[in-house]
Design an enzyme around this catalytic site. Structure first.
Site, PDB file in Angstrom:
ATOM      1  N   ILE A  22       0.937  -1.161   0.076  1.00  0.00           N
ATOM      2  CA  ILE A  22       0.011  -0.067  -0.089  1.00  0.00           C
ATOM      3  C   ILE A  22       0.939   1.118  -0.041  1.00  0.00           C
ATOM      4  O   ILE A  22       0.566   2.188  -0.663  1.00  0.00           O
ATOM      5  CB  ILE A  22      -1.053  -0.156   1.143  1.00  0.00           C
ATOM      6  CG1 ILE A  22      -1.893  -1.102   1.250  1.00  0.00           C
ATOM      7  CG2 ILE A  22      -1.621   1.352   1.476  1.00  0.00           C
ATOM      8  CD1 ILE A  22      -2.876  -1.399   2.282  1.00  0.00           C
ATOM      9  N   ASP A  67      13.070   4.170  11.114  1.00  0.00           N
ATOM     10  CA  ASP A  67      12.148   3.141  11.809  1.00  0.00           C
ATOM     11  C   ASP A  67      11.092   3.985  12.670  1.00  0.00           C
ATOM     12  O   ASP A  67      11.783   4.639  13.310  1.00  0.00           O
ATOM     13  CB  ASP A  67      13.146   2.359  12.469  1.00  0.00           C
ATOM     14  CG  ASP A  67      12.402   1.218  13.442  1.00  0.00           C
ATOM     15  OD1 ASP A  67      11.200   1.540  13.367  1.00  0.00           O
ATOM     16  OD2 ASP A  67      13.275   0.197  13.661  1.00  0.00           O
ATOM     17  N   VAL A  68       9.974   3.727  12.247  1.00  0.00           N
ATOM     18  CA  VAL A  68       8.908   4.557  12.905  1.00  0.00           C
ATOM     19  C   VAL A  68       8.868   4.439  14.491  1.00  0.00           C
ATOM     20  O   VAL A  68       8.260   5.293  15.385  1.00  0.00           O
ATOM     21  CB  VAL A  68       7.457   4.348  12.534  1.00  0.00           C
ATOM     22  CG1 VAL A  68       7.389   4.841  11.102  1.00  0.00           C
ATOM     23  CG2 VAL A  68       6.912   2.934  12.455  1.00  0.00           C
ATOM     24  N   ASN A  94       1.861   5.001   6.910  1.00  0.00           N
ATOM     25  CA  ASN A  94       1.453   3.896   6.173  1.00  0.00           C
ATOM     26  C   ASN A  94       2.082   2.511   7.156  1.00  0.00           C
ATOM     27  O   ASN A  94       1.768   1.336   7.055  1.00  0.00           O
ATOM     28  CB  ASN A  94       1.671   3.474   4.912  1.00  0.00           C
ATOM     29  CG  ASN A  94       1.787   2.275   4.389  1.00  0.00           C
ATOM     30  OD1 ASN A  94       0.678   1.690   4.212  1.00  0.00           O
ATOM     31  ND2 ASN A  94       2.934   1.722   4.048  1.00  0.00           N
ATOM     32  N   TYR A 162      -3.636  -6.450  17.052  1.00  0.00           N
ATOM     33  CA  TYR A 162      -3.629  -5.549  15.948  1.00  0.00           C
ATOM     34  C   TYR A 162      -4.867  -4.880  15.980  1.00  0.00           C
ATOM     35  O   TYR A 162      -4.835  -3.767  15.669  1.00  0.00           O
ATOM     36  CB  TYR A 162      -3.682  -6.420  14.692  1.00  0.00           C
ATOM     37  CG  TYR A 162      -3.715  -5.923  13.276  1.00  0.00           C
ATOM     38  CD1 TYR A 162      -2.786  -5.207  12.811  1.00  0.00           C
ATOM     39  CD2 TYR A 162      -4.982  -5.846  12.819  1.00  0.00           C
ATOM     40  CE1 TYR A 162      -2.739  -4.541  11.535  1.00  0.00           C
ATOM     41  CE2 TYR A 162      -4.970  -5.210  11.252  1.00  0.00           C
ATOM     42  CZ  TYR A 162      -4.119  -4.442  10.862  1.00  0.00           C
ATOM     43  OH  TYR A 162      -4.167  -3.966   9.736  1.00  0.00           O
ATOM     44  N   LYS A 166      -5.163  -0.687  15.800  1.00  0.00           N
ATOM     45  CA  LYS A 166      -5.928   0.102  14.788  1.00  0.00           C
ATOM     46  C   LYS A 166      -7.011   0.930  15.263  1.00  0.00           C
ATOM     47  O   LYS A 166      -7.182   2.108  14.773  1.00  0.00           O
ATOM     48  CB  LYS A 166      -6.283  -0.796  13.739  1.00  0.00           C
ATOM     49  CG  LYS A 166      -5.159  -1.462  13.037  1.00  0.00           C
ATOM     50  CD  LYS A 166      -4.181  -0.405  12.264  1.00  0.00           C
ATOM     51  CE  LYS A 166      -3.241  -0.784  11.246  1.00  0.00           C
ATOM     52  NZ  LYS A 166      -2.284   0.192  10.566  1.00  0.00           N
TER      53      LYS A 166
END
Length: 257
Positions: A22, A67-68, A94, A162, A166
Protein backbone atom coordinates in the site's frame (compact mmCIF):
# COMPACT_ATOMS: atom_id res chain seq x y z
CA UNK A 1 -12.23 23.57 -11.12
CA UNK A 2 -12.71 20.18 -9.52
CA UNK A 3 -9.87 18.20 -11.07
CA UNK A 4 -7.50 20.96 -10.03
CA UNK A 5 -8.26 20.14 -6.40
CA UNK A 6 -6.61 16.72 -6.78
CA UNK A 7 -3.33 18.14 -8.06
CA UNK A 8 -0.35 18.26 -5.69
CA UNK A 9 2.09 20.29 -7.77
CA UNK A 10 4.73 21.90 -5.58
CA UNK A 11 3.84 19.76 -2.57
CA UNK A 12 6.24 17.57 -0.60
CA UNK A 13 4.90 14.29 0.75
CA UNK A 14 6.35 11.63 3.05
CA UNK A 15 5.12 8.03 3.03
CA UNK A 16 6.24 5.73 5.82
CA UNK A 17 6.70 2.09 4.87
CA UNK A 18 6.71 3.31 1.29
CA UNK A 19 8.92 0.57 -0.07
CA UNK A 20 6.18 -1.89 -0.93
CA UNK A 21 2.47 -2.72 -0.86
CA UNK A 22 0.00 0.00 0.00
CA UNK A 23 2.83 2.38 0.83
CA UNK A 24 4.41 2.10 -2.61
CA UNK A 25 1.03 2.56 -4.28
CA UNK A 26 0.57 5.74 -2.23
CA UNK A 27 4.00 6.95 -3.34
CA UNK A 28 2.99 6.50 -6.97
CA UNK A 29 -0.44 8.10 -6.53
CA UNK A 30 0.97 11.20 -4.85
CA UNK A 31 3.81 11.47 -7.37
CA UNK A 32 1.42 11.13 -10.30
CA UNK A 33 -0.59 14.01 -8.83
CA UNK A 34 2.56 16.16 -8.89
CA UNK A 35 4.03 15.83 -5.40
CA UNK A 36 7.68 15.25 -4.64
CA UNK A 37 7.55 12.12 -2.53
CA UNK A 38 9.96 10.90 0.13
CA UNK A 39 9.96 7.15 0.76
CA UNK A 40 10.61 6.67 4.48
CA UNK A 41 11.36 3.04 5.23
CA UNK A 42 13.55 0.98 7.54
CA UNK A 43 14.20 -1.52 4.72
CA UNK A 44 16.84 0.25 2.65
CA UNK A 45 16.80 -2.38 -0.09
CA UNK A 46 13.03 -2.15 -0.55
CA UNK A 47 13.15 1.64 -0.50
CA UNK A 48 15.85 1.81 -3.18
CA UNK A 49 13.96 -0.69 -5.32
CA UNK A 50 10.85 1.45 -4.93
CA UNK A 51 12.76 4.58 -5.95
CA UNK A 52 14.11 2.78 -9.02
CA UNK A 53 10.62 1.61 -9.95
CA UNK A 54 9.22 5.12 -9.60
CA UNK A 55 12.13 6.53 -11.60
CA UNK A 56 11.31 4.11 -14.37
CA UNK A 57 7.84 5.61 -14.48
CA UNK A 58 9.20 9.13 -14.66
CA UNK A 59 8.69 10.15 -11.02
CA UNK A 60 11.45 11.66 -8.90
CA UNK A 61 11.43 10.37 -5.34
CA UNK A 62 13.78 10.57 -2.37
CA UNK A 63 14.61 7.92 0.21
CA UNK A 64 15.27 8.23 3.94
CA UNK A 65 16.13 5.47 6.38
CA UNK A 66 13.56 5.66 9.17
CA UNK A 67 12.20 3.18 11.69
CA UNK A 68 8.92 4.62 12.96
CA UNK A 69 9.45 3.04 16.39
CA UNK A 70 12.56 5.17 16.95
CA UNK A 71 11.07 8.49 18.05
CA UNK A 72 14.44 10.25 18.03
CA UNK A 73 15.13 9.21 14.45
CA UNK A 74 11.61 10.22 13.40
CA UNK A 75 12.19 13.70 14.82
CA UNK A 76 15.57 13.93 13.09
CA UNK A 77 14.04 13.03 9.74
CA UNK A 78 11.16 15.48 10.17
CA UNK A 79 13.57 18.30 10.97
CA UNK A 80 15.91 17.31 8.14
CA UNK A 81 13.17 17.19 5.51
CA UNK A 82 11.66 20.46 6.67
CA UNK A 83 15.10 22.02 6.30
CA UNK A 84 15.69 20.51 2.85
CA UNK A 85 12.30 21.30 1.31
CA UNK A 86 11.17 24.24 3.40
CA UNK A 87 8.14 22.29 4.61
CA UNK A 88 6.44 18.91 4.42
CA UNK A 89 2.87 19.29 3.18
CA UNK A 90 1.63 15.70 3.36
CA UNK A 91 2.38 12.79 5.69
CA UNK A 92 1.03 9.31 5.03
CA UNK A 93 1.49 7.03 8.04
CA UNK A 94 1.40 3.67 6.32
CA UNK A 95 4.03 1.62 8.20
CA UNK A 96 2.43 -1.23 10.10
CA UNK A 97 2.57 -4.91 11.01
CA UNK A 98 -0.03 -7.58 11.84
CA UNK A 99 1.55 -10.78 13.22
CA UNK A 100 -1.89 -12.41 13.17
CA UNK A 101 -3.10 -15.87 14.23
CA UNK A 102 -2.04 -15.81 17.88
CA UNK A 103 -4.80 -16.28 20.49
CA UNK A 104 -4.93 -13.63 23.20
CA UNK A 105 -4.06 -16.06 25.98
CA UNK A 106 -0.78 -17.00 24.34
CA UNK A 107 0.32 -13.53 23.20
CA UNK A 108 3.71 -12.71 24.70
CA UNK A 109 4.67 -9.31 26.04
CA UNK A 110 7.10 -8.93 23.14
CA UNK A 111 4.38 -9.69 20.57
CA UNK A 112 1.89 -7.23 22.04
CA UNK A 113 4.41 -4.46 22.53
CA UNK A 114 5.90 -4.91 19.05
CA UNK A 115 2.56 -4.49 17.26
CA UNK A 116 1.52 -1.56 19.43
CA UNK A 117 4.95 0.04 19.03
CA UNK A 118 4.85 -0.03 15.23
CA UNK A 119 1.17 0.60 14.57
CA UNK A 120 0.24 3.06 17.32
CA UNK A 121 3.42 4.54 18.78
CA UNK A 122 5.06 4.83 15.36
CA UNK A 123 2.03 6.64 13.98
CA UNK A 124 2.03 9.06 16.89
CA UNK A 125 5.79 9.73 16.76
CA UNK A 126 5.40 10.65 13.09
CA UNK A 127 2.29 12.77 13.65
CA UNK A 128 4.03 14.60 16.49
CA UNK A 129 7.31 15.21 14.68
CA UNK A 130 5.92 16.23 11.30
CA UNK A 131 2.86 17.87 12.85
CA UNK A 132 5.06 20.38 14.69
CA UNK A 133 6.37 21.68 11.38
CA UNK A 134 2.91 21.69 9.80
CA UNK A 135 1.53 23.68 12.73
CA UNK A 136 4.34 26.21 12.37
CA UNK A 137 3.46 26.54 8.69
CA UNK A 138 -0.27 26.64 9.56
CA UNK A 139 -0.87 24.09 6.83
CA UNK A 140 -0.53 20.36 6.32
CA UNK A 141 -2.36 17.12 5.77
CA UNK A 142 -1.87 13.81 7.55
CA UNK A 143 -3.41 10.54 6.37
CA UNK A 144 -3.12 7.58 8.73
CA UNK A 145 -3.62 4.03 7.51
CA UNK A 146 -5.96 2.35 9.94
CA UNK A 147 -8.00 -0.77 9.22
CA UNK A 148 -11.52 -2.13 9.20
CA UNK A 149 -10.11 -4.17 12.10
CA UNK A 150 -10.47 -1.00 14.14
CA UNK A 151 -14.24 -1.37 13.71
CA UNK A 152 -14.81 -5.13 13.75
CA UNK A 153 -13.22 -8.30 15.11
CA UNK A 154 -11.78 -10.34 12.25
CA UNK A 155 -12.41 -14.02 11.81
CA UNK A 156 -11.17 -16.71 11.85
CA UNK A 157 -7.72 -15.35 12.77
CA UNK A 158 -7.07 -14.17 16.31
CA UNK A 159 -5.37 -10.77 16.45
CA UNK A 160 -6.60 -8.77 19.42
CA UNK A 161 -3.36 -6.78 19.50
CA UNK A 162 -3.69 -5.68 15.87
CA UNK A 163 -7.37 -4.80 16.22
CA UNK A 164 -6.67 -2.77 19.34
CA UNK A 165 -3.77 -0.94 17.69
CA UNK A 166 -5.85 0.10 14.69
CA UNK A 167 -8.82 1.18 16.80
CA UNK A 168 -6.36 3.36 18.71
CA UNK A 169 -5.03 4.82 15.45
CA UNK A 170 -8.58 5.79 14.51
CA UNK A 171 -9.19 7.58 17.79
CA UNK A 172 -5.76 9.20 17.66
CA UNK A 173 -6.73 10.51 14.23
CA UNK A 174 -9.90 12.09 15.60
CA UNK A 175 -8.11 13.50 18.63
CA UNK A 176 -5.40 15.17 16.56
CA UNK A 177 -7.98 16.47 14.10
CA UNK A 178 -9.85 18.12 16.96
CA UNK A 179 -6.67 19.67 18.38
CA UNK A 180 -5.18 20.86 15.11
CA UNK A 181 -8.19 21.63 12.91
CA UNK A 182 -8.31 25.35 13.67
CA UNK A 183 -4.54 25.58 13.21
CA UNK A 184 -4.49 24.55 9.55
CA UNK A 185 -3.64 20.84 9.84
CA UNK A 186 -6.09 18.17 8.69
CA UNK A 187 -5.82 14.59 10.00
CA UNK A 188 -7.82 11.75 8.47
CA UNK A 189 -7.49 7.99 8.12
CA UNK A 190 -8.31 5.27 5.62
CA UNK A 191 -9.50 1.90 6.93
CA UNK A 192 -8.86 -0.86 4.37
CA UNK A 193 -10.25 -4.34 4.08
CA UNK A 194 -8.02 -7.30 3.19
CA UNK A 195 -5.66 -6.12 0.45
CA UNK A 196 -3.52 -8.21 -1.86
CA UNK A 197 -0.06 -7.33 -0.52
CA UNK A 198 3.03 -9.31 0.50
CA UNK A 199 1.71 -9.09 4.08
CA UNK A 200 -1.40 -11.05 3.13
CA UNK A 201 0.15 -13.43 0.60
CA UNK A 202 -0.06 -16.31 3.06
CA UNK A 203 -3.86 -16.46 2.82
CA UNK A 204 -3.77 -17.99 -0.67
CA UNK A 205 -2.48 -21.22 0.90
CA UNK A 206 -5.10 -21.21 3.65
CA UNK A 207 -8.39 -22.07 1.98
CA UNK A 208 -10.46 -21.87 5.17
CA UNK A 209 -9.26 -18.39 5.99
CA UNK A 210 -9.49 -17.15 2.42
CA UNK A 211 -13.09 -18.41 2.14
CA UNK A 212 -13.96 -16.66 5.41
CA UNK A 213 -12.47 -13.40 4.21
CA UNK A 214 -14.17 -13.45 0.82
CA UNK A 215 -17.40 -14.93 2.13
CA UNK A 216 -17.68 -12.03 4.55
CA UNK A 217 -17.21 -9.42 1.84
CA UNK A 218 -20.24 -8.32 -0.22
CA UNK A 219 -17.99 -7.49 -3.18
CA UNK A 220 -16.58 -11.04 -2.89
CA UNK A 221 -12.94 -10.12 -3.44
CA UNK A 222 -9.84 -8.72 -1.80
CA UNK A 223 -8.84 -5.13 -2.48
CA UNK A 224 -5.97 -3.86 -4.58
CA UNK A 225 -3.31 -1.46 -3.35
CA UNK A 226 -4.26 1.21 -5.88
CA UNK A 227 -7.81 1.23 -4.49
CA UNK A 228 -6.44 2.35 -1.13
CA UNK A 229 -3.91 4.75 -2.63
CA UNK A 230 -6.69 6.49 -4.55
CA UNK A 231 -8.49 7.29 -1.31
CA UNK A 232 -5.25 8.42 0.32
CA UNK A 233 -4.69 10.77 -2.62
CA UNK A 234 -8.18 12.19 -2.18
CA UNK A 235 -7.70 12.76 1.56
CA UNK A 236 -4.29 14.33 0.97
CA UNK A 237 -5.60 16.73 -1.65
CA UNK A 238 -7.68 19.89 -1.53
CA UNK A 239 -10.60 17.82 -2.80
CA UNK A 240 -11.02 16.80 0.85
CA UNK A 241 -10.45 20.32 2.23
CA UNK A 242 -13.48 20.16 4.54
CA UNK A 243 -12.60 16.72 5.91
CA UNK A 244 -10.74 16.17 9.15
CA UNK A 245 -11.18 13.49 11.77
CA UNK A 246 -12.78 11.17 9.23
CA UNK A 247 -12.08 7.44 9.12
CA UNK A 248 -12.89 6.36 5.58
CA UNK A 249 -13.78 2.69 5.27
CA UNK A 250 -12.59 1.10 2.03
CA UNK A 251 -13.71 -2.43 2.75
CA UNK A 252 -15.70 -3.84 -0.15
CA UNK A 253 -18.72 -3.77 2.13
CA UNK A 254 -17.21 -6.06 4.79
CA UNK A 255 -18.50 -4.03 7.73
CA UNK A 256 -22.06 -4.03 6.32
CA UNK A 257 -22.63 -7.57 7.65
Amino acid sequence: MYLEKFKLDGKTAVVTGGGQGIGLACVEALAEAGARVVIADRDAKAAEAARAEMGGKGYQTDVVDMDVTNSRRVSEVADQLASWFGKVDILVNNAGIARSETPAETVTDEHWLNVIDVNLNGTFWCCRAFGKHMLQAKAGTIVNVGSMSGFIVNKPQEQCYYNASKAAVHHLTKSLAAEWGARGVRVNAVAPTYIETPLNAFVKSNAKMYDAWIGGTPMARMGQVEEIASVVLFLASDAASLMTGSIVLVDGGYTCW
